[in-house]
Design a protein around this motif. Structure first.
Motif, PDB file in Angstrom:
ATOM      1  N   SER A 299      -3.374  13.949   0.276  1.00 40.23           N
ATOM      2  CA  SER A 299      -3.462  14.868   1.314  1.00 40.23           C
ATOM      3  C   SER A 299      -4.806  15.360   1.357  1.00 40.23           C
ATOM      4  CB  SER A 299      -2.411  16.021   1.258  1.00 40.23           C
ATOM      5  OG  SER A 299      -2.678  16.668   0.221  1.00 40.23           O
ATOM      6  N   GLU A 300      -5.769  15.392   0.356  1.00 40.35           N
ATOM      7  CA  GLU A 300      -7.068  15.961   0.527  1.00 40.35           C
ATOM      8  C   GLU A 300      -8.084  14.668   0.490  1.00 40.35           C
ATOM      9  OE1 GLU A 300      -6.156  19.399  -3.025  1.00 40.35           O
ATOM     10  OE2 GLU A 300      -7.088  17.506  -3.652  1.00 40.35           O
ATOM     11  N   MET A 301      -7.786  13.558   0.694  1.00 39.18           N
ATOM     12  CA  MET A 301      -8.693  12.275   0.718  1.00 39.18           C
ATOM     13  C   MET A 301      -9.414  12.589   1.798  1.00 39.18           C
ATOM     14  SD  MET A 301      -6.749   9.226  -0.837  1.00 39.18           S
ATOM     15  CE  MET A 301      -6.295   8.987  -2.634  1.00 39.18           C
ATOM     16  N   ALA A 302      -8.875  12.807   2.999  1.00 43.54           N
ATOM     17  CA  ALA A 302      -9.494  12.713   4.218  1.00 43.54           C
ATOM     18  C   ALA A 302     -10.726  13.897   4.165  1.00 43.54           C
ATOM     19  CB  ALA A 302      -8.742  13.021   5.486  1.00 43.54           C
ATOM     20  N   SER A 303     -10.258  14.977   3.631  1.00 40.89           N
ATOM     21  CA  SER A 303     -11.268  16.262   3.595  1.00 40.89           C
ATOM     22  C   SER A 303     -12.444  15.983   2.407  1.00 40.89           C
ATOM     23  CB  SER A 303     -10.643  17.523   3.171  1.00 40.89           C
ATOM     24  OG  SER A 303      -9.807  18.067   4.201  1.00 40.89           O
ATOM     25  N   VAL A 304     -12.001  15.226   1.365  1.00 40.52           N
ATOM     26  CA  VAL A 304     -12.843  15.128   0.280  1.00 40.52           C
ATOM     27  C   VAL A 304     -13.827  14.094   0.662  1.00 40.52           C
ATOM     28  CG1 VAL A 304     -13.237  14.055  -1.976  1.00 40.52           C
ATOM     29  CG2 VAL A 304     -11.359  15.579  -1.604  1.00 40.52           C
ATOM     30  N   ASN A 305     -13.204  12.830   1.596  1.00 38.32           N
ATOM     31  CA  ASN A 305     -14.352  11.740   2.089  1.00 38.32           C
ATOM     32  C   ASN A 305     -15.277  12.512   3.095  1.00 38.32           C
ATOM     33  OD1 ASN A 305     -13.922   9.059   1.250  1.00 38.32           O
ATOM     34  ND2 ASN A 305     -11.834   9.183   1.827  1.00 38.32           N
ATOM     35  N   ALA A 306     -14.758  13.299   3.902  1.00 43.95           N
ATOM     36  CA  ALA A 306     -15.734  14.045   5.051  1.00 43.95           C
ATOM     37  C   ALA A 306     -16.686  15.054   4.102  1.00 43.95           C
ATOM     38  CB  ALA A 306     -14.736  14.977   5.668  1.00 43.95           C
ATOM     39  N   VAL A 307     -16.416  15.584   3.103  1.00 42.67           N
ATOM     40  CA  VAL A 307     -17.391  16.391   2.266  1.00 42.67           C
ATOM     41  C   VAL A 307     -18.363  15.508   1.749  1.00 42.67           C
ATOM     42  CG1 VAL A 307     -17.903  17.713   0.334  1.00 42.67           C
ATOM     43  CG2 VAL A 307     -15.942  18.392   1.592  1.00 42.67           C
ATOM     44  N   ILE A 308     -18.040  14.211   1.083  1.00 40.21           N
ATOM     45  CA  ILE A 308     -18.788  13.500   0.492  1.00 40.21           C
ATOM     46  C   ILE A 308     -19.891  12.781   1.445  1.00 40.21           C
ATOM     47  CG2 ILE A 308     -19.270  11.300  -0.758  1.00 40.21           C
ATOM     48  CD1 ILE A 308     -18.108  13.534  -2.453  1.00 40.21           C
TER      49      ILE A 308
ATOM     50  N   THR B   1       0.680  -1.126   0.090  1.00 39.71           N
ATOM     51  CA  THR B   1      -0.111   0.057  -0.170  1.00 39.71           C
ATOM     52  C   THR B   1       1.028   1.271  -0.138  1.00 39.71           C
ATOM     53  OG1 THR B   1      -0.144   0.024   2.440  1.00 39.71           O
ATOM     54  CG2 THR B   1      -2.080  -1.185   1.099  1.00 39.71           C
ATOM     55  N   PRO B   2       0.350   2.126  -0.434  1.00 41.74           N
ATOM     56  CA  PRO B   2       1.045   3.535  -0.592  1.00 41.74           C
ATOM     57  C   PRO B   2       1.133   4.103   0.918  1.00 41.74           C
ATOM     58  CG  PRO B   2      -0.839   3.905  -1.490  1.00 41.74           C
ATOM     59  CD  PRO B   2      -1.117   2.424  -1.427  1.00 41.74           C
ATOM     60  N   SER B   3       2.187   4.783   0.966  1.00 36.13           N
ATOM     61  CA  SER B   3       2.507   5.346   2.325  1.00 36.13           C
ATOM     62  C   SER B   3       1.458   6.494   2.816  1.00 36.13           C
ATOM     63  CB  SER B   3       3.781   5.735   2.418  1.00 36.13           C
ATOM     64  OG  SER B   3       4.079   6.964   1.523  1.00 36.13           O
ATOM     65  N   ALA B   4       1.175   6.840   3.978  1.00 33.30           N
ATOM     66  CA  ALA B   4       0.378   7.680   4.356  1.00 33.30           C
ATOM     67  C   ALA B   4       0.860   8.969   4.163  1.00 33.30           C
ATOM     68  CB  ALA B   4      -0.153   7.340   5.813  1.00 33.30           C
ATOM     69  N   ASP B   5       0.106   9.859   3.924  1.00 34.57           N
ATOM     70  CA  ASP B   5       0.454  11.476   3.911  1.00 34.57           C
ATOM     71  C   ASP B   5       0.964  11.967   5.164  1.00 34.57           C
ATOM     72  OD1 ASP B   5      -0.547  14.652   3.703  1.00 34.57           O
ATOM     73  OD2 ASP B   5       0.042  13.630   1.708  1.00 34.57           O
ATOM     74  N   ASN B   6       1.904  12.658   5.128  1.00 33.98           N
ATOM     75  CA  ASN B   6       2.538  13.121   6.523  1.00 33.98           C
ATOM     76  C   ASN B   6       1.840  14.298   7.221  1.00 33.98           C
ATOM     77  OD1 ASN B   6       4.359  10.995   6.853  1.00 33.98           O
ATOM     78  ND2 ASN B   6       5.670  11.788   5.558  1.00 33.98           N
ATOM     79  N   SER B   7       1.035  14.946   6.435  1.00 36.44           N
ATOM     80  CA  SER B   7       0.203  16.133   6.712  1.00 36.44           C
ATOM     81  C   SER B   7      -0.461  16.126   7.985  1.00 36.44           C
ATOM     82  CB  SER B   7      -0.608  16.849   5.590  1.00 36.44           C
ATOM     83  OG  SER B   7      -1.405  17.829   5.983  1.00 36.44           O
TER      84      SER B   7
END
Length: 470
Positions: free
Chosen positions: A151-160, A10-16
């Motif tokens: 880095s945007e996935m958490a926010s996009v998932n939250a919006v969805i 799996t790809p590494s997690a974003d560090n933000s």
């Protein structure tokens, strides 16, 4: 088709350490279109399903009859969830979503014109719309990885999740009860058709994604329902234990909340002694729970991780279910803080039980939304993009298998002991088969089966605390 990647790939997690602001996310046209499509489609789905259950509740149907209508929508994802996810991987997500929503709109329209509204007819409609969802749901979730950066996935998932939860809440708490009270089930079908059509139009306006699926790839899909194999699921969970245990945690929350939704019409009628359409008073304030979960989910995920959020969500839904079962002794105390008391100066006076139920629904709805955001984000971050459709498909299989068995089991138990008692025992009924599945999945020939306590620890722990495979 079964996803065969390993967690190590799996790809590494974003560090933000900070989620991307919603304002930045919503500036993107594709995100807005995807979110709008999710909003209208979820509103259509819950308007249709909850409207059908309220209609049957008003008609005097038994809890088992309501549960059958509520459960039939899980059959198609159970048998074809993985295949639907694999099919989504071979298609343009934009085309897959537009086709699915368009066909659901047509089914609702045809049902309103040609079919009756008996239990059998409603079960047929629920099954056909759910059959289309085996492609729609994985396509929607996989599209998140297309319209966002890691880095945007958490926010996009939250919006969805937010717009989906708001649409779901509006459909089940306001649109369906109001339409049933004012007009009837036919109007519910017409409105659902319009909402599905709007979702199809919006998603079709999305930009065409780069790259084309392999020509004829869909022909390679094995459409035999192998995903219901206990051994196959157990092997997959063991081989992908980080993602697998996370999906199972979310599946428990999904099963509890979906069973709760099917129990509510009869619960309102028999326990709260109110019209099932009055469930709007219970769920409308609970929209705050949806909102809070969506707002805090990206921050909690960045700070503490998806797994911890999922465990907290499981605790919220479990506590809420038990409190609904204890509504009579706790109502005098909990009803004091109900926001529905603000309606009393306007002549709206509700029983203490209804007031208390509106408060208890807050953590219940918080848990259902938070768990969905946590699991989806975990899969998006820990699964290669070309395998996400199949993984989300398997997720749907496991969620629907647990939800289907839970709804039927609780419907039968409710017919015997009543909806109040079944609320109390529901978390145990859902948790026990998951614990058994984990014990079965990790059983080794030369070792005794793990204990229930060890299985529960495995379910709720992070990858770093899991025992190493041998």
């Amino acid at each position: 088709m079964q996803p065969t990647f390993s967690d190590a790939e799996t790809p590494s997690a974003d560090n933000s350490d900070k989620p991307v602001p919603y304002r930045t996310i919503l500036r993107r046209r594709n995100v807005r279109l995807l979110a709008g499509s999710r909003f209208t489609s979820r509103m259509a789905q819950t308007t249709l399903s909850y409207g059908a259950m309220v209609h049957l509740g008003q008609a005097g149907a038994s809890q088992l009859g309501v549960s059958l209508v509520g459960s039939v929508s899980y059959i198609a994802p159970l048998f074809f969830g993985v295949q639907g996810g694999a099919a989504a991987d071979t298609m343009s997500k934009r085309v897959a979503l537009a086709f699915g929503f368009g066909m659901q709109a047509l089914l609702c329209l045809l049902s309103a014109v040609f079919l009756t509204t008996t239990v059998g007819s409603l079960m047929f409609l629920m099954f056909m719309t759910s059959l289309l969802m085996v492609i729609v749901i994985p396509s929607m979730k996989a599209a998140v990885a297309i319209v966002s950066t890691p880095s945007e996935m958490a926010s996009v998932n939250a919006v969805i999740a937010l717009v989906g939860s708001v649409g779901s809440a509006l459909g089940s708490t306001m649109i369906a009860p109001v339409l049933i009270s004012v007009s009837g089930i036919d109007m519910v079908l017409y409105v659902a058709a319009v909402l599905f059509a709007v979702g199809a139009i919006r998603v079709f306006k999305m930009d065409v994604e780069h790259g084309k699926p392999e020509p004829g790839a869909w022909r390679k899909i094995d459409w035999k329902p192998r995903s219901i194999s206990l051994r196959m699921n157990a092997d997959w969970i063991r081989d992908h234990r980080s993602v697998g245990t996370m999906i199972l945690t979310g599946a428990i929350v999904v099963a509890l909340f979906e069973a709760f939704t099917t129990l509510i019409p009869i619960y309102v009628r028999d326990v709260l002694n109110a019209n099932p359409a009055h469930s709007v008073y219970i769920f409308a304030p609970a929209g705050v729970g949806f909102l809070v979960a969506t707002v805090v989910a990206p921050w909690v995920i960045m700070r503490f991780g998806e797994r911890r959020l999922a465990v907290v969500a499981l605790g919220c839904v479990t506590t809420g279910m038990i409190l609904f079962g204890l509504i009579r002794p706790i109502a005098p105390f909990v009803s004091i803080i109900s926001p529905l008391r603000l309606l009393e100066p306007f002549g709206v006076h509700l029983s203490k039980e209804v007031l208390a139920a509106s408060v208890i629904a807050l953590p219940t709805n918080f848990g259902s939304t938070a768990a969905g955001a946590a699991v989806d984000n975990f899969v998006n971050r820990h699964t290669p993009a070309d395998r996400q459709g199949a993984t989300f498909g398997l997720k749907e299989v496991q969620e629907n298998a647990l939800a289907l068995s839970t709804i039927i089991a609780l419907g039968v138990v409710s017919n015997l002991v009543g909806p109040r008692i079944v609320m109390i025992v529901a978390p145990i009924i859902v948790l026990l088969p998951v614990i058994w599945l984990l014990r079965y999945s990790f059983k080794r020939e030369d070792q005794p089966m793990m204990t229930r306590r060890e299985a529960f620890a495995l379910l709720t722990s992070g990858e770093e605390s899991l025992p190493a495979d041998t």
